[in-house]
Design a protein around this motif. Structure first.
Motif, PDB file in Angstrom:
ATOM      1  N   ARG A   1       9.818  66.744  31.670  1.00 13.06           N
ATOM      2  CA  ARG A   1       8.837  66.186  32.598  1.00 13.06           C
ATOM      3  C   ARG A   1       9.015  64.690  32.858  1.00 13.06           C
ATOM      4  N   ILE A   2       9.346  63.904  31.818  1.00 13.07           N
ATOM      5  CA  ILE A   2       9.445  62.454  31.977  1.00 13.07           C
ATOM      6  C   ILE A   2      10.835  62.105  32.507  1.00 13.07           C
ATOM      7  N   PRO A   3      10.934  61.291  33.554  1.00 10.04           N
ATOM      8  CA  PRO A   3      12.266  60.911  34.068  1.00 10.04           C
ATOM      9  C   PRO A   3      13.068  60.141  33.020  1.00 10.04           C
ATOM     10  N   SER A   4      14.349  60.432  32.949  1.00 11.29           N
ATOM     11  CA  SER A   4      15.209  59.763  31.980  1.00 11.29           C
ATOM     12  C   SER A   4      15.482  58.331  32.419  1.00 11.29           C
ATOM     13  N   SER A   5      15.799  57.478  31.440  1.00 10.85           N
ATOM     14  CA  SER A   5      16.045  56.067  31.724  1.00 10.85           C
ATOM     15  C   SER A   5      17.295  55.904  32.583  1.00 10.85           C
ATOM     16  N   LYS A   6      17.221  54.959  33.534  1.00 10.16           N
ATOM     17  CA  LYS A   6      18.358  54.685  34.412  1.00 10.16           C
ATOM     18  C   LYS A   6      19.217  53.532  33.902  1.00 10.16           C
ATOM     19  N   ALA A   7      18.794  52.882  32.808  1.00  8.57           N
ATOM     20  CA  ALA A   7      19.531  51.724  32.302  1.00  8.57           C
ATOM     21  C   ALA A   7      20.303  52.019  31.030  1.00  8.57           C
ATOM     22  N   CYS A   8      20.103  53.170  30.413  1.00  7.08           N
ATOM     23  CA  CYS A   8      20.779  53.461  29.148  1.00  7.08           C
ATOM     24  C   CYS A   8      20.818  54.958  28.936  1.00  7.08           C
ATOM     25  N   GLY A   9      21.657  55.365  28.007  1.00  6.78           N
ATOM     26  CA  GLY A   9      21.715  56.762  27.620  1.00  6.78           C
ATOM     27  C   GLY A   9      22.665  57.581  28.465  1.00  6.78           C
ATOM     28  N   PRO A  10      22.987  58.783  28.004  1.00  4.32           N
ATOM     29  CA  PRO A  10      23.940  59.636  28.740  1.00  4.32           C
ATOM     30  C   PRO A  10      23.338  60.338  29.949  1.00  4.32           C
ATOM     31  N   PHE A  11      22.009  60.238  30.175  1.00  2.00           N
ATOM     32  CA  PHE A  11      21.370  61.001  31.248  1.00  2.00           C
ATOM     33  C   PHE A  11      20.902  60.093  32.381  1.00  2.00           C
ATOM     34  N   THR A  12      21.597  58.994  32.603  1.00  2.07           N
ATOM     35  CA  THR A  12      21.163  58.067  33.650  1.00  2.07           C
ATOM     36  C   THR A  12      21.327  58.634  35.054  1.00  2.07           C
ATOM     37  N   ASN A  13      22.233  59.581  35.256  1.00  2.00           N
ATOM     38  CA  ASN A  13      22.440  60.186  36.575  1.00  2.00           C
ATOM     39  C   ASN A  13      21.595  61.436  36.791  1.00  2.00           C
ATOM     40  N   PHE A  14      20.686  61.717  35.882  1.00  2.00           N
ATOM     41  CA  PHE A  14      19.839  62.903  35.993  1.00  2.00           C
ATOM     42  C   PHE A  14      18.383  62.464  36.078  1.00  2.00           C
ATOM     43  N   ASN A  15      17.617  63.203  36.865  1.00  5.14           N
ATOM     44  CA  ASN A  15      16.189  62.893  36.948  1.00  5.14           C
ATOM     45  C   ASN A  15      15.492  63.153  35.617  1.00  5.14           C
TER      46      ASN A  15
ATOM     47  N   GLN B   1      17.477  47.161  40.046  1.00  7.47           N
ATOM     48  CA  GLN B   1      16.354  46.817  39.175  1.00  7.47           C
ATOM     49  C   GLN B   1      16.149  47.861  38.079  1.00  7.47           C
ATOM     50  N   CYS B   2      16.483  49.116  38.374  1.00  6.54           N
ATOM     51  CA  CYS B   2      16.306  50.181  37.384  1.00  6.54           C
ATOM     52  C   CYS B   2      17.370  50.145  36.295  1.00  6.54           C
ATOM     53  N   THR B   3      18.507  49.491  36.585  1.00  4.97           N
ATOM     54  CA  THR B   3      19.591  49.468  35.602  1.00  4.97           C
ATOM     55  C   THR B   3      19.559  48.241  34.704  1.00  4.97           C
ATOM     56  N   ALA B   4      18.594  47.345  34.887  1.00  4.80           N
ATOM     57  CA  ALA B   4      18.505  46.134  34.061  1.00  4.80           C
ATOM     58  C   ALA B   4      17.976  46.497  32.679  1.00  4.80           C
ATOM     59  N   TYR B   5      18.695  46.046  31.648  1.00  7.27           N
ATOM     60  CA  TYR B   5      18.305  46.366  30.267  1.00  7.27           C
ATOM     61  C   TYR B   5      18.673  45.193  29.367  1.00  7.27           C
TER      62      TYR B   5
ATOM     63  N   ASN C   1       1.466  48.038  39.201  1.00  4.53           N
ATOM     64  CA  ASN C   1       1.876  47.475  40.492  1.00  4.53           C
ATOM     65  C   ASN C   1       2.742  48.422  41.319  1.00  4.53           C
ATOM     66  N   GLY C   2       2.788  49.697  40.968  1.00  7.33           N
ATOM     67  CA  GLY C   2       3.524  50.666  41.765  1.00  7.33           C
ATOM     68  C   GLY C   2       5.017  50.674  41.568  1.00  7.33           C
ATOM     69  N   THR C   3       5.526  50.062  40.508  1.00  2.75           N
ATOM     70  CA  THR C   3       6.973  50.067  40.261  1.00  2.75           C
ATOM     71  C   THR C   3       7.472  51.412  39.760  1.00  2.75           C
ATOM     72  N   CYS C   4       6.566  52.304  39.359  1.00  2.00           N
ATOM     73  CA  CYS C   4       7.004  53.624  38.888  1.00  2.00           C
ATOM     74  C   CYS C   4       7.617  54.447  40.012  1.00  2.00           C
ATOM     75  N   GLU C   5       7.234  54.156  41.270  1.00  3.39           N
ATOM     76  CA  GLU C   5       7.787  54.924  42.382  1.00  3.39           C
ATOM     77  C   GLU C   5       9.268  54.649  42.573  1.00  3.39           C
ATOM     78  N   LEU C   6       9.728  53.479  42.155  1.00  3.70           N
ATOM     79  CA  LEU C   6      11.129  53.117  42.337  1.00  3.70           C
ATOM     80  C   LEU C   6      12.031  53.783  41.303  1.00  3.70           C
ATOM     81  N   CYS C   7      11.653  53.715  40.031  1.00  4.71           N
ATOM     82  CA  CYS C   7      12.491  54.253  38.949  1.00  4.71           C
ATOM     83  C   CYS C   7      11.950  55.548  38.356  1.00  4.71           C
ATOM     84  N   GLY C   8      10.678  55.863  38.610  1.00  2.00           N
ATOM     85  CA  GLY C   8      10.084  57.064  38.039  1.00  2.00           C
ATOM     86  C   GLY C   8       9.334  56.814  36.749  1.00  2.00           C
ATOM     87  N   TYR C   9       9.410  55.599  36.217  1.00  2.00           N
ATOM     88  CA  TYR C   9       8.707  55.244  34.977  1.00  2.00           C
ATOM     89  C   TYR C   9       8.485  53.743  34.983  1.00  2.00           C
TER      90      TYR C   9
END
Length: 731
Positions: free
Chosen positions: A616-630, A204-208, A463-471
């Protein structure tokens, strides 16, 4: 040339001007020798003389010079030393002729070194002369300087500096980020992309979803072009396009996440160093400038004219500017006397009034910031609707609602601040500085309010979806790209407003003033003034947007470069044909320092949201070069962990508190040293001014020289009556 020898010449007898031996002997011990700069000059001169002795260039002066040069000049001189000494041009030519005649006594190796050194110096001088002709907008800026003075010229020079700065920023990003991707994409080199491995990540975090396919209306392309959505969202213009882990060449793997972060750090550090370097000269001038009011009068009357002016109307404008400055100085003197004569009740009343008016200013700022916050929230919540459910104007209005509110705030608040400042009973000079300071804070703080509002929406979920992806992945699947789109819209809208004001306000206003000047309303309205502070705040606002947005939109510096190039020609045409220069003119030194100070404030405000978003803000998990980093910053510790153990220990030691605290103390000591050195220089300048005011007592012949000393005790009005030119400027 000694005064006694010059007066002792017999009639009909020509005597060669002589050099007093005291010119080169050790000077008497005085307070000037206590300065470190004097000692460094003495060491440099000693080093030059010792180097000349080793070079073997024997220079034997004739009899008329041997007795005069024995104190500080030895037998050995080169052309560089001759240029440094306080000799008249005929003496320097004669010494140089002696050098040329004695060249034949040198060895061939020494002769070759001398000739090659001279040839190299001539080559460097010619190269510098050629580079001046390659300077951007050289003729245009010189023409502006000749017609309107150095104050307005400094604005266009500052605009040229921003063009070069953004061009260099774009080249840094292009070399570190874009070039490896382009070389691999178009098969120019034998390299391949390294895709990002998704580790323990919810699908769900990788959907873009970038855009929907199917029938697209024509006006949607215009909306995409103005807002950065649609077909532009997946291009290299925005952060989401760079979803790769690196580029694999034959011998190494290029780490794209590290290069992406280092390019951001590099352009911020380069901007800081470049701004500080350019502002040093203006800071030195402002640091040693005397606070004495009489000195200000002398500077305006005897050294206030701008000799670059060649236009008659501009000369008249300079006359009125000097008249205005002198009147402002007299008004400031009147206010000082009024302050000195205030009673306790009047002081309490004026400070209470200022406190009340500053509360009104804060209320205006809070209202503007809250309006920007509400507009941003409304725009983000409604921009996700399908295009076919809204008409063209409604969709465009919702997309640009934060930019419209920010622009309206930037137009309205300076007018309110200008009205409020008149009731605070400040001096004219302080009124201008305080109004500019408030406008600077307003313009730059609006960008930060927009960015922090976006950050709060990105990190908040219902709805608490931030706990799953961080944003908030539902509204912001690639939040870096959407922040870049907001910066892109601010940049485009600011450019549209500048063009629209020039074309649809300034030009019609000029036509009305020219052909309908008999109307009273047009006479009250008048011709548009080319206000330097307002124009500077406008381009600093655009540059701050570029600094913040370059991380989220790597091609934004290229857009800013094109924007500032077009603005240069638009402002030049506006200055020449539609506007008149403001009567409140700036000196070039004051202007350059003020421009760079405002730009430095904008850079500091741009670094704050960038630092928070990267750390401080978690990086996007669906795009960008920092998807494997918090977070974005985690690429630095991962890179350090690949270093050898000794290098890791060194890096950890440098970044530890045990190194940071002593380093901070050393920096503070160095800063205190330079502050003390600047204070010593300023005291020396004050002592030199006191000596200049007493120079009439030491003039030969006993005649008094009324320069600045005899009038220094007079008040401004009596002083201006003593100088007819000043009195004519005032009255």
């Amino acid at each position: 040339v000694s005064y006694d020898n010059a007066t002792a010449l017999q009639p009909g007898r020509q005597k060669t001007p002589s050099l007093d031996s005291s010119c080169f002997s050790s000077p008497p011990v005085n307070f000037l020798q206590e300065l470190p700069s004097y000692r460094s000059i003495a060491r440099r001169r000693t080093a030059i003389l010792s180097r000349d002795k080793q070079s073997g260039t024997l220079l034997k002066p004739t009899d008329c010079y041997s007795s005069r040069l024995e104190g500080g000049i030895t037998e050995n001189l080169n052309s560089q030393c001759i240029r440094k000494y306080a000799l008249n041009i005929s003496e320097k030519r004669r010494l140089r002729d002696i050098q040329e005649t004695q060249m034949k006594y040198l060895s061939e190796w020494d002769q070759w070194k001398r000739y090659s050194s001279k040839s190299w110096k001539r080559f460097l001088e010619k190269a510098r002369e050629m580079t001046t002709h390659l300077e951007l907008w050289r003729e245009d800026i010189r023409s502006i300087e000749g017609k309107f003075g150095t104050g307005i010229q400094s604005y266009f020079s500052f605009l040229r500096f921003l063009v070069l700065l953004n061009l260099v920023i774009f080249l840094i990003i292009f070399m570190l980020v874009l070039l490896p991707i382009l070389l691999t994409k178009y098969k120019i080199t034998n390299s391949s992309f390294v895709l990002i491995p998704f580790k323990d990540m919810d699908i769900q975090c990788t959907a873009y979803p970038i855009s929907s396919s199917g029938l697209i209306y024509f006006y949607s392309y215009i909306i995409d072009l103005l807002s950065g959505t649609g077909f532009l969202e997946g291009t290299s213009l925005f952060y989401g396009h760079y979803t790769i882990d690196g580029v694999k060449f034959q011998n190494f793997t290029y780490d794209l996440p590290l290069a992406y972060l280092l390019s951001t750090i590099a352009y911020l550090a380069l901007s800081l160093l470049w701004i500080v370097k350019r502002s040093v000269e203006g800071f030195k001038i402002n640091l040693i400038r005397s606070e004495e009011h009489f000195q200000s009068y002398c500077n305006k009357i005897f050294a206030g004219w701008d000799f670059c002016i060649t236009n008659r109307s501009t000369a008249d404008l300079k006359h009125s500017s000097l008249r205005y400055e002198l009147r402002a100085d007299l008004e400031e003197e009147r206010i000082r006397q009024k302050i000195a004569e205030r009673t306790s009740e009047e002081t309490i009343r004026i400070y209470s009034l200022r406190l009340f008016l500053n509360c009104i200013v804060l209320a205006v700022l809070v209202v503007c910031f809250y309006a920007i916050y509400i507009a941003t929230i409304f725009s983000q919540e409604h921009m996700k609707k399908e295009i076919d459910k809204m008409v063209f104007g409604e969709n465009l209005l919702i997309l640009y609602l934060p930019s419209i509110v920010i622009t309206l705030a930037n137009f309205i608040t300076p007018v309110i601040f200008a009205k409020i400042i008149h009731y605070e009973d400040y001096s004219p000079g302080f009124e201008i500085r305080l109004t500019i300071l408030r406008c600077v804070f307003m313009r730059l703080a609006t960008i930060c309010v927009l960015v922090f509002t976006l950050g709060s929406k990105i990190t908040s979920c219902d709805n608490g979806t931030c706990e799953l992806c961080g944003y908030n992945q539902k509204l912001y699947p690639c939040w870096e790209t959407q922040v870049g789109q907001e910066m892109y819209k601010l940049m485009i809208f600011d450019f549209i407003i500048i063009l629209a004001v020039t074309l649809f306000v300034d030009f019609p206003r000029k036509l009305l003033v020219t052909y309908c000047s008999s109307w009273k309303l047009i006479q009250c309205w008048g011709q548009q003034e080319f206000a330097i502070p307002d124009n500077v705040l406008g381009i600093v606002y655009g540059q701050t947007i570029c600094w913040i947005g370059a991380f989220f939109s790597p091609l934004l510096p290229a857009i800013a470069t094109l924007k500032f190039i077009i603005i240069f020609y638009v402002k030049e045409l506006s200055l020449l044909y539609t506007c008149r220069p403001s009567p409140r003119q700036f000196r070039a030194s004051n202007s350059n320092f003020f421009f760079l100070l405002v730009l430095l404030i904008g850079l500091c405000l741009a670094i704050i949201p960038l630092t928070i978003s990267m750390s401080r803000i978690p990086s996007s998990k669906a795009c960008g070069p920092f998807t494997n980093f918090n977070t974005t910053w985690e690429v630095i510790p991962r890179t350090v962990s690949t270093f050898p153990s000794s290098l890791q220990s060194l890096v950890h030691g440098i970044t530890s508190e045990a190194f940071a605290v002593p380093f901070f103390m050393i920096i503070c000591l160095i800063m205190f040293y330079f502050i003390a050195l600047a204070g010593a220089h300023k005291r020396v300048v004050d002592q030199l001014r006191e000596q200049l005011s007493l120079v009439r007592k030491h003039r030969p012949g006993g005649r008094e020289w009324h320069c600045c000393g005899p009038l220094s005790h007079l008040p401004p009005k009596v002083y201006l009556q003593a100088w007819p030119s000043a009195a004519s400027l005032i009255h």
